[in-house]
Design a protein around this motif. Structure first.
Motif, PDB file in Angstrom:
ATOM      1  N   LYS A  62       0.850  -1.031  -0.160  1.00 48.52           N
ATOM      2  CA  LYS A  62       0.025   0.101  -0.058  1.00 48.52           C
ATOM      3  C   LYS A  62       0.858   1.041   0.177  1.00 48.52           C
ATOM      4  O   LYS A  62       1.912   1.402   0.841  1.00 48.52           O
ATOM      5  N   VAL A  63       0.596   2.221  -0.890  1.00 52.89           N
ATOM      6  CA  VAL A  63       1.482   3.199  -1.231  1.00 52.89           C
ATOM      7  C   VAL A  63       0.928   4.685  -1.114  1.00 52.89           C
ATOM      8  O   VAL A  63      -0.190   4.555  -1.362  1.00 52.89           O
ATOM      9  N   LEU A  64       1.771   5.677  -0.924  1.00 54.15           N
ATOM     10  CA  LEU A  64       1.216   6.881  -0.977  1.00 54.15           C
ATOM     11  C   LEU A  64       1.848   7.524  -2.024  1.00 54.15           C
ATOM     12  O   LEU A  64       2.957   7.585  -2.134  1.00 54.15           O
ATOM     13  N   TYR A  65       1.040   8.480  -2.760  1.00 48.58           N
ATOM     14  CA  TYR A  65       1.913   9.113  -4.176  1.00 48.58           C
ATOM     15  C   TYR A  65       1.390  10.573  -4.322  1.00 48.58           C
ATOM     16  O   TYR A  65       0.159  10.723  -3.544  1.00 48.58           O
ATOM     17  N   GLY A  66       1.900  11.167  -5.253  1.00 48.79           N
ATOM     18  CA  GLY A  66       1.601  12.655  -5.151  1.00 48.79           C
ATOM     19  C   GLY A  66      -0.011  12.909  -5.961  1.00 48.79           C
ATOM     20  O   GLY A  66      -0.320  11.885  -6.775  1.00 48.79           O
ATOM     21  N   GLN A  67      -0.606  13.998  -5.451  1.00 55.61           N
ATOM     22  CA  GLN A  67      -1.882  14.335  -6.174  1.00 55.61           C
ATOM     23  C   GLN A  67      -1.858  14.139  -7.884  1.00 55.61           C
ATOM     24  O   GLN A  67      -2.900  13.798  -8.336  1.00 55.61           O
ATOM     25  N   TYR A  68      -0.973  14.678  -8.352  1.00 58.61           N
ATOM     26  CA  TYR A  68      -0.966  14.637  -9.890  1.00 58.61           C
ATOM     27  C   TYR A  68       0.021  13.669 -10.613  1.00 58.61           C
ATOM     28  O   TYR A  68       0.394  13.825 -11.634  1.00 58.61           O
ATOM     29  N   SER A  69       0.547  12.544  -9.850  1.00 55.54           N
ATOM     30  CA  SER A  69       1.227  11.627 -10.170  1.00 55.54           C
ATOM     31  C   SER A  69       0.779  10.637 -11.088  1.00 55.54           C
ATOM     32  O   SER A  69      -0.470  10.358 -11.050  1.00 55.54           O
ATOM     33  N   GLY A  70       1.602  10.070 -12.118  1.00 54.06           N
ATOM     34  CA  GLY A  70       0.867   8.788 -12.896  1.00 54.06           C
ATOM     35  C   GLY A  70       0.229   9.440 -14.099  1.00 54.06           C
ATOM     36  O   GLY A  70      -0.417  10.617 -14.293  1.00 54.06           O
ATOM     37  N   THR A  71      -0.132   8.508 -14.734  1.00 54.02           N
ATOM     38  CA  THR A  71      -1.023   8.276 -15.791  1.00 54.02           C
ATOM     39  C   THR A  71      -2.103   7.443 -15.682  1.00 54.02           C
ATOM     40  O   THR A  71      -2.033   6.328 -15.610  1.00 54.02           O
ATOM     41  N   GLU A  72      -3.361   7.863 -15.956  1.00 54.00           N
ATOM     42  CA  GLU A  72      -4.500   6.709 -15.488  1.00 54.00           C
ATOM     43  C   GLU A  72      -4.749   6.022 -16.911  1.00 54.00           C
ATOM     44  O   GLU A  72      -4.673   6.603 -18.059  1.00 54.00           O
ATOM     45  N   LYS A  97     -11.256  -1.564 -15.392  1.00 50.09           N
ATOM     46  CA  LYS A  97     -10.900  -0.834 -14.145  1.00 50.09           C
ATOM     47  C   LYS A  97      -9.812   0.338 -14.308  1.00 50.09           C
ATOM     48  O   LYS A  97      -9.086   0.074 -15.263  1.00 50.09           O
ATOM     49  N   SER A  98      -9.783   1.127 -13.431  1.00 52.32           N
ATOM     50  CA  SER A  98      -8.951   2.283 -13.580  1.00 52.32           C
ATOM     51  C   SER A  98      -7.847   2.024 -12.771  1.00 52.32           C
ATOM     52  O   SER A  98      -7.773   1.566 -11.635  1.00 52.32           O
ATOM     53  N   TYR A  99      -6.513   2.402 -13.244  1.00 48.50           N
ATOM     54  CA  TYR A  99      -5.261   2.258 -12.586  1.00 48.50           C
ATOM     55  C   TYR A  99      -4.513   3.210 -12.914  1.00 48.50           C
ATOM     56  O   TYR A  99      -4.555   4.088 -13.655  1.00 48.50           O
ATOM     57  N   LEU A 100      -3.324   3.514 -12.406  1.00 50.16           N
ATOM     58  CA  LEU A 100      -2.292   4.601 -12.380  1.00 50.16           C
ATOM     59  C   LEU A 100      -1.095   3.935 -12.872  1.00 50.16           C
ATOM     60  O   LEU A 100      -0.659   3.011 -12.093  1.00 50.16           O
ATOM     61  N   ILE A 101      -0.308   4.541 -13.635  1.00 51.21           N
ATOM     62  CA  ILE A 101       1.151   3.819 -13.825  1.00 51.21           C
ATOM     63  C   ILE A 101       2.110   5.067 -13.852  1.00 51.21           C
ATOM     64  O   ILE A 101       1.757   6.302 -14.154  1.00 51.21           O
ATOM     65  N   MET A 102       2.989   4.780 -12.988  1.00 51.48           N
ATOM     66  CA  MET A 102       3.950   5.979 -12.728  1.00 51.48           C
ATOM     67  C   MET A 102       5.245   5.298 -12.292  1.00 51.48           C
ATOM     68  O   MET A 102       5.446   4.227 -12.079  1.00 51.48           O
ATOM     69  N   LYS A 103       6.318   6.424 -12.205  1.00 48.10           N
ATOM     70  CA  LYS A 103       7.774   5.864 -12.179  1.00 48.10           C
ATOM     71  C   LYS A 103       7.851   5.841 -10.385  1.00 48.10           C
ATOM     72  O   LYS A 103       7.021   6.357  -9.711  1.00 48.10           O
ATOM     73  N   GLU A 104       8.608   4.765  -9.890  1.00 53.53           N
ATOM     74  CA  GLU A 104       8.696   4.420  -8.637  1.00 53.53           C
ATOM     75  C   GLU A 104       9.116   5.931  -7.918  1.00 53.53           C
ATOM     76  O   GLU A 104       8.669   6.034  -6.819  1.00 53.53           O
TER      77      GLU A 104
END
Length: 89
Positions: free
Chosen positions: A58-68, A74-81
Protein backbone atom coordinates in the motif's frame (compact mmCIF):
# COMPACT_ATOMS: atom_id res chain seq x y z
CA UNK A 1 -2.53 -7.83 -16.88
CA UNK A 2 0.07 -5.21 -17.75
CA UNK A 3 3.76 -5.74 -16.89
CA UNK A 4 5.42 -2.32 -16.33
CA UNK A 5 8.85 -1.65 -17.81
CA UNK A 6 11.97 -0.25 -16.13
CA UNK A 7 11.17 1.64 -12.89
CA UNK A 8 7.41 1.95 -13.40
CA UNK A 9 4.68 0.66 -11.10
CA UNK A 10 1.01 -0.11 -11.73
CA UNK A 11 -1.23 1.06 -8.88
CA UNK A 12 -4.90 0.48 -8.15
CA UNK A 13 -6.06 3.70 -6.45
CA UNK A 14 -8.00 3.39 -3.22
CA UNK A 15 -11.68 4.31 -3.66
CA UNK A 16 -12.55 7.96 -3.06
CA UNK A 17 -14.35 8.71 0.21
CA UNK A 18 -18.13 8.36 -0.17
CA UNK A 19 -19.03 10.32 2.97
CA UNK A 20 -17.43 12.52 5.60
CA UNK A 21 -16.62 11.38 9.13
CA UNK A 22 -19.87 12.97 10.30
CA UNK A 23 -21.89 10.99 7.72
CA UNK A 24 -22.49 13.63 5.03
CA UNK A 25 -22.52 12.03 1.56
CA UNK A 26 -19.96 13.55 -0.81
CA UNK A 27 -21.23 14.08 -4.40
CA UNK A 28 -19.06 12.75 -7.26
CA UNK A 29 -18.11 16.29 -8.34
CA UNK A 30 -16.62 17.08 -4.90
CA UNK A 31 -14.72 13.84 -4.30
CA UNK A 32 -10.97 14.28 -3.96
CA UNK A 33 -8.62 12.13 -5.99
CA UNK A 34 -7.23 9.41 -3.70
CA UNK A 35 -3.54 9.70 -2.83
CA UNK A 36 -2.97 6.09 -1.88
CA UNK A 37 -3.40 2.75 -3.51
CA UNK A 38 -2.21 -0.82 -3.87
CA UNK A 39 0.72 -1.84 -6.07
CA UNK A 40 -0.55 -4.34 -8.64
CA UNK A 41 2.62 -4.85 -10.71
CA UNK A 42 6.21 -3.54 -10.76
CA UNK A 43 8.84 -3.31 -13.47
CA UNK A 44 12.27 -4.92 -13.14
CA UNK A 45 13.96 -1.63 -12.21
CA UNK A 46 16.92 0.06 -13.86
CA UNK A 47 20.40 -1.40 -14.25
CA UNK A 48 21.84 0.00 -11.00
CA UNK A 49 18.55 0.88 -9.29
CA UNK A 50 16.54 -2.10 -8.00
CA UNK A 51 12.87 -1.57 -7.20
CA UNK A 52 11.93 -0.76 -3.60
CA UNK A 53 8.17 -1.36 -3.80
CA UNK A 54 6.67 -4.76 -4.51
CA UNK A 55 3.31 -6.17 -5.51
CA UNK A 56 0.74 -5.87 -2.74
CA UNK A 57 2.33 -2.83 -1.04
CA UNK A 58 0.00 0.00 0.00
CA UNK A 59 1.64 3.23 -1.11
CA UNK A 60 1.21 6.99 -0.91
CA UNK A 61 1.78 9.07 -4.05
CA UNK A 62 1.46 12.66 -5.25
CA UNK A 63 -1.91 14.15 -6.21
CA UNK A 64 -0.90 14.67 -9.84
CA UNK A 65 1.36 11.62 -10.19
CA UNK A 66 1.00 8.99 -12.85
CA UNK A 67 -1.09 8.41 -15.92
CA UNK A 68 -4.56 6.95 -15.60
CA UNK A 69 -5.20 3.86 -17.71
CA UNK A 70 -8.12 1.43 -17.99
CA UNK A 71 -7.62 -2.33 -18.08
CA UNK A 72 -10.54 -4.75 -18.18
CA UNK A 73 -12.92 -1.96 -17.18
CA UNK A 74 -10.94 -0.91 -14.06
CA UNK A 75 -8.94 2.30 -13.59
CA UNK A 76 -5.27 2.14 -12.64
CA UNK A 77 -2.35 4.55 -12.44
CA UNK A 78 1.05 3.88 -13.95
CA UNK A 79 3.96 5.97 -12.65
CA UNK A 80 7.67 5.93 -12.00
CA UNK A 81 8.71 4.57 -8.62
CA UNK A 82 10.19 8.02 -7.84
CA UNK A 83 6.61 9.41 -7.81
CA UNK A 84 5.73 7.07 -4.91
CA UNK A 85 6.30 8.91 -1.61
CA UNK A 86 6.30 5.91 0.69
CA UNK A 87 4.91 2.53 1.70
CA UNK A 88 2.06 2.50 4.24
CA UNK A 89 2.67 -0.10 6.95
Amino acid sequence: MLKPLADRVLIEPAPAEEKTASGIIIPDTAKEKPLQGKVIAVGPGKKDEPMTVKEGDKVLYGQYSGTEIKLAGKSYLIMKEADVYGIIQ
